[in-house]
Scaffold this motif. Sequence first.
Motif, PDB file in Angstrom:
ATOM      1  N   GLY A  14       0.897  -1.210  -0.156  1.00 55.23           N
ATOM      2  CA  GLY A  14      -0.095  -0.089  -0.018  1.00 55.23           C
ATOM      3  C   GLY A  14       0.688   1.081   0.006  1.00 55.23           C
ATOM      4  N   ARG A  17       0.595   5.747  -1.946  1.00 57.99           N
ATOM      5  CA  ARG A  17       0.511   7.117  -1.041  1.00 57.99           C
ATOM      6  C   ARG A  17       0.490   7.035   0.180  1.00 57.99           C
ATOM      7  NH1 ARG A  17      -5.276   5.597  -2.698  1.00 57.99           N
ATOM      8  NH2 ARG A  17      -6.218   5.076  -0.852  1.00 57.99           N
ATOM      9  N   ILE A  39      -2.053  -2.115  -4.807  1.00 60.27           N
ATOM     10  CA  ILE A  39      -2.871  -2.628  -5.954  1.00 60.27           C
ATOM     11  C   ILE A  39      -3.148  -1.555  -6.840  1.00 60.27           C
ATOM     12  CG2 ILE A  39      -4.980  -1.621  -4.512  1.00 60.27           C
ATOM     13  CD1 ILE A  39      -6.577  -4.324  -5.314  1.00 60.27           C
ATOM     14  N   LEU A  40      -2.991  -0.220  -6.438  1.00 60.47           N
ATOM     15  CA  LEU A  40      -3.105   1.061  -7.495  1.00 60.47           C
ATOM     16  C   LEU A  40      -1.677   1.172  -8.226  1.00 60.47           C
ATOM     17  CD1 LEU A  40      -5.417   3.579  -5.905  1.00 60.47           C
ATOM     18  CD2 LEU A  40      -6.185   1.672  -7.394  1.00 60.47           C
ATOM     19  N   ASP A  89      -1.838  -6.890  -5.044  1.00 59.63           N
ATOM     20  CA  ASP A  89      -3.001  -7.038  -4.164  1.00 59.63           C
ATOM     21  C   ASP A  89      -2.757  -7.793  -3.210  1.00 59.63           C
ATOM     22  OD1 ASP A  89      -5.596  -7.387  -3.322  1.00 59.63           O
ATOM     23  OD2 ASP A  89      -6.516  -7.868  -5.102  1.00 59.63           O
ATOM     24  N   LYS A 186      -8.129  -4.047  12.915  1.00 57.13           N
ATOM     25  CA  LYS A 186      -6.660  -3.480  13.512  1.00 57.13           C
ATOM     26  C   LYS A 186      -6.572  -4.210  14.759  1.00 57.13           C
ATOM     27  CE  LYS A 186      -5.886  -0.928  10.329  1.00 57.13           C
ATOM     28  NZ  LYS A 186      -4.407  -1.155   9.334  1.00 57.13           N
ATOM     29  N   PRO A 212      -0.883   4.025  15.303  1.00 63.25           N
ATOM     30  CA  PRO A 212      -1.179   5.328  14.981  1.00 63.25           C
ATOM     31  C   PRO A 212      -2.453   5.987  15.564  1.00 63.25           C
ATOM     32  CG  PRO A 212      -0.756   4.195  13.085  1.00 63.25           C
ATOM     33  CD  PRO A 212      -1.136   3.200  14.025  1.00 63.25           C
ATOM     34  N   GLY A 213      -2.473   7.288  15.735  1.00 68.01           N
ATOM     35  CA  GLY A 213      -3.773   8.000  16.216  1.00 68.01           C
ATOM     36  C   GLY A 213      -4.237   8.495  14.795  1.00 68.01           C
ATOM     37  N   ILE A 214      -4.117   9.699  14.946  1.00 64.98           N
ATOM     38  CA  ILE A 214      -4.507  10.484  13.620  1.00 64.98           C
ATOM     39  C   ILE A 214      -3.244  11.207  12.892  1.00 64.98           C
ATOM     40  CG2 ILE A 214      -7.082  10.741  14.010  1.00 64.98           C
ATOM     41  CD1 ILE A 214      -6.184  13.708  14.908  1.00 64.98           C
TER      42      ILE A 214
HETATM   43  N1  NAD Z   1      -4.088   8.157   8.424  1.00 66.48           N
HETATM   44  C1  NAD Z   1      -4.226   7.772   9.651  1.00 66.48           C
HETATM   45  O1  NAD Z   1      -4.800   8.610  10.319  1.00 66.48           O
HETATM   46  C2  NAD Z   1      -4.071   6.377  10.113  1.00 66.48           C
HETATM   47  C3  NAD Z   1      -4.543   6.184  11.425  1.00 66.48           C
HETATM   48  C4  NAD Z   1      -4.356   4.930  12.250  1.00 66.48           C
HETATM   49  C5  NAD Z   1      -3.746   3.914  11.259  1.00 66.48           C
HETATM   50  N2  NAD Z   1      -3.560   4.097   9.954  1.00 66.48           N
HETATM   51  C6  NAD Z   1      -3.120   3.077   9.130  1.00 66.48           C
HETATM   52  O2  NAD Z   1      -2.148   3.287   8.187  1.00 66.48           O
HETATM   53  C7  NAD Z   1      -1.968   2.675   6.996  1.00 66.48           C
HETATM   54  C8  NAD Z   1      -2.050   3.889   5.976  1.00 66.48           C
HETATM   55  O3  NAD Z   1      -2.906   4.669   6.102  1.00 66.48           O
HETATM   56  P1  NAD Z   1      -3.015   5.596   5.128  1.00 66.48           P
HETATM   57  O4  NAD Z   1      -3.664   7.137   5.877  1.00 66.48           O
HETATM   58  O5  NAD Z   1      -1.829   6.195   4.427  1.00 66.48           O
HETATM   59  O6  NAD Z   1      -4.287   5.424   4.047  1.00 66.48           O
HETATM   60  P2  NAD Z   1      -4.296   5.293   2.426  1.00 66.48           P
HETATM   61  O7  NAD Z   1      -5.843   5.004   2.141  1.00 66.48           O
HETATM   62  O8  NAD Z   1      -3.832   6.569   1.975  1.00 66.48           O
HETATM   63  O9  NAD Z   1      -3.345   4.196   2.048  1.00 66.48           O
HETATM   64  C9  NAD Z   1      -3.760   2.784   1.939  1.00 66.48           C
HETATM   65  C10 NAD Z   1      -3.003   2.343   0.712  1.00 66.48           C
HETATM   66  O10 NAD Z   1      -3.138   0.802   0.689  1.00 66.48           O
HETATM   67  C11 NAD Z   1      -3.479   0.679  -0.896  1.00 66.48           C
HETATM   68  N3  NAD Z   1      -4.540  -0.649  -0.754  1.00 66.48           N
HETATM   69  C12 NAD Z   1      -5.894  -0.862  -0.181  1.00 66.48           C
HETATM   70  N4  NAD Z   1      -6.090  -2.050  -0.472  1.00 66.48           N
HETATM   71  C13 NAD Z   1      -5.270  -2.552  -1.015  1.00 66.48           C
HETATM   72  C14 NAD Z   1      -4.980  -4.189  -1.662  1.00 66.48           C
HETATM   73  N5  NAD Z   1      -5.940  -5.030  -1.557  1.00 66.48           N
HETATM   74  N6  NAD Z   1      -3.782  -4.519  -1.883  1.00 66.48           N
HETATM   75  C15 NAD Z   1      -2.671  -3.580  -2.104  1.00 66.48           C
HETATM   76  N7  NAD Z   1      -2.956  -2.123  -1.609  1.00 66.48           N
HETATM   77  C16 NAD Z   1      -3.991  -1.727  -1.299  1.00 66.48           C
HETATM   78  C17 NAD Z   1      -4.252   1.847  -1.322  1.00 66.48           C
HETATM   79  O11 NAD Z   1      -4.161   1.809  -2.729  1.00 66.48           O
HETATM   80  C18 NAD Z   1      -3.657   2.764  -0.554  1.00 66.48           C
HETATM   81  O12 NAD Z   1      -2.363   3.178  -1.477  1.00 66.48           O
HETATM   82  C19 NAD Z   1      -3.354   1.956   7.105  1.00 66.48           C
HETATM   83  O13 NAD Z   1      -2.873   0.600   7.431  1.00 66.48           O
HETATM   84  C20 NAD Z   1      -4.118   2.644   8.147  1.00 66.48           C
HETATM   85  O14 NAD Z   1      -5.097   1.694   8.538  1.00 66.48           O
HETATM   86  C21 NAD Z   1      -3.675   5.351   9.314  1.00 66.48           C
END
Ligand code: NAD
Length: 277
Positions: A14, A17, A39-40, A89, A186, A212-214
């Motif tokens: 993932g 981004r 996946i993208l 994926d 999670k 992580p938090g936010i």
């Molecule tokens: N941003 C936050 O505040 C936050 C908080 C707590 C936890 N997280 C965790 O951190 C991680 C990243 O979060 P983010 O904010 O960058 O999210 P995001 O949605 O921007 O990034 C997720 C990435 O995963 C990819 N993805 C989705 N499904 C997929 C699949 N089947 N196979 C491969 N890739 C796939 C997406 O294309 C994307 O690039 C996640 O695990 C999220 O749960 C984020």
Amino acid sequence: MSLPLEGKVALVTGASRGLGRTDALTLAEAGADVVVTDILIEEDENLEQTTEKLGPMAQVMAQTQTVYTRSTAERIRALGRRSTAFRMDVTDRKEVQSVMEQVKEQFGRIDILVNNAATLDHTARLEHQNDDFWERDLRVNLTGSYNCSKAIWPYMKEQEWGRIINMASVAGTLGGYGQASYSATKAGVLGLTRSLALEGAKYNITVNAIVPGIIDTEAFQMSNPGMRERMINRTAFKRPGKPEDIAHAIAFLASEKAGYITGVGLPVTGGIDLFTF
Ligand SMILES: NC(=O)c1ccc[n+]([C@@H]2O[C@H](COP(=O)([O-])OP(=O)(O)OC[C@H]3O[C@@H](n4cnc5c(N)ncnc54)[C@H](O)[C@@H]3O)[C@@H](O)[C@H]2O)c1
């Protein structure tokens, strides 16, 4: 002076981004060669089908061309590290297996896995939960981390060295209103982390999670503004974290210096989980 991750090969899921992308760049800055997977991927002829399957956020990201899988690998190569991008994926076991084999072939080893891919694009109270999203979230967030860990495990075992870093969330430790599926996955990731930590120790494989938090990513920016404000106000710092806050913690857990740390869920939360009154 040598860099902390020099000679290591990392794979981030993932990583197109958000946090995954920053993790990939930060691991490269710390000296690792990095395989960028998502996946993208740019110029994917099946993009429409993929985004339809994945949900609303993926559709927006594809339409606005917020897809940086290949370009992230290019940036890493510009830093002087080896890097390749793969469409992967995490729910597709055959594809995961095939990518791991190609990485081993091209890079000679795989030392670090960051299980970052996840879906975080919907909130709904239980009675309005979309059953398809429940299934999808389990498949991507939890089973996806299992699939990638299982596929990489034999290589790490053989090397007698490995680092797996899973992405959990405060939604998994505290629960999240309207986030039944996301929270459950999670919390599951934390259970997976502890179990694999026990199994990995005799092969010198550590398995840890970040909680992580936010964090201010594209996904966070797309959430409801009122909700965003309320969440920010719950942090001790009154601001969201930066992607680098997560990436630096990951780079540390991936390093030799974190060799005696395993089975932890490290909060990087800015105090959102502290008692406030
Ligand atoms: N941003 C936050 O505040 C936050 C908080 C707590 C936890 N997280 C965790 O951190 C991680 C990243 O979060 P983010 O904010 O960058 O999210 P995001 O949605 O921007 O990034 C997720 C990435 O995963 C990819 N993805 C989705 N499904 C997929 C699949 N089947 N196979 C491969 N890739 C796939 C997406 O294309 C994307 O690039 C996640 O695990 C999220 O749960 C984020």
